[in-house]
Design a protein around this motif. Structure first.
Motif, short mmCIF file in Angstrom:
data_model
loop_
_atom_site.label_atom_id
_atom_site.label_comp_id
_atom_site.label_asym_id
_atom_site.label_seq_id
_atom_site.Cartn_x
_atom_site.Cartn_y
_atom_site.Cartn_z
N TYR A 1 0.83 -1.20 0.00
CA TYR A 1 0.00 0.00 0.00
C TYR A 1 0.87 1.26 0.00
O TYR A 1 0.66 2.17 -0.80
N ARG B 1 1.37 4.33 -2.94
CA ARG B 1 0.82 5.67 -2.67
C ARG B 1 1.86 6.70 -2.25
O ARG B 1 1.54 7.87 -2.12
N SER C 1 2.34 10.05 -4.26
CA SER C 1 1.17 10.92 -4.14
C SER C 1 1.13 11.59 -2.77
O SER C 1 0.83 12.79 -2.67
N ASP D 1 -7.52 5.50 1.21
CA ASP D 1 -6.80 6.64 0.63
C ASP D 1 -7.20 7.95 1.32
O ASP D 1 -6.34 8.77 1.65
#
Length: 179
Positions: A12, A16, A19, A59
């Motif tokens: 995960y 991510r 970002s 998220d």
């Protein structure tokens, strides 16, 4: 944490991380402090990972953690101390002036109040929908819309009629009043 859960966590975070770092950099304006804020948020996420099975949107949850970590860094008095001198006189050439444009945008965003700046960054530069921005910032969707409107109006005033070429198309259209 079990090995399987650690593997899920690592996957995960790897998917991510860029970002999250981008969001933190846009909020804080400093790469080192942004890295620290993301690190703090991911450390807390690691400790909670096994208990987050009922989180509706992971998220949005993690973005909220990162934004809150950024706010914590901004509140700390030592974060206002600059440990470097003036920037070098030489300008990095990029061929299209994009470096100068980014500096203009960074300065314009820096003039906005913190909540407006975070709303504009999350809404237009991170391209999050109004509902997600409201969830991340812990406010209503109407507040997000209001802050977006006032933030864009302030950016128009600071930038004048000319939006630099490096402004993402979504925010450029709004700055020109075409959206």
């Amino acid at each position: 944490m079990r090995t399987e859960q650690e593997h899920e966590y690592v996957e995960y975070v790897q998917s991510r991380l860029s970002s999250l770092r981008r969001t933190a950099y846009l909020v804080l304006g400093d790469g080192h402090r942004a890295d620290d804020a993301v690190q703090d948020a991911l450390t807390v996420l690691y400790r909670r990972w096994g208990r987050l099975t009922d989180v509706a949107s992971m998220d949005a949850y993690v973005h909220t953690m990162v934004v809150r970590a950024c706010l914590t860094y901004q509140r700390r008095s030592w974060s206002r101390v600059l440990l470097r001198g003036d920037p070098p006189d030489s300008v990095v050439e990029s061929g299209s002036g994009r470096v100068d444009d980014r500096l203009v945008i960074r300065e314009a965003l820096g003039r906005l109040p913190v909540r407006q700046r975070m709303t504009v960054i999350l809404r237009y530069l991170c391209d999050l929908p109004v509902s997600d921005v409201a969830q991340v910032l812990g406010c209503s969707e109407g507040t997000v819309k209001s802050r977006s409107h006032h933030g864009l109006r302030a950016l128009r005033a600071v930038l004048g009629e000319r939006a630099p070429a490096s402004v993402p198309a979504t925010i450029a259209a709004h700055l020109r009043g075409q959206a």
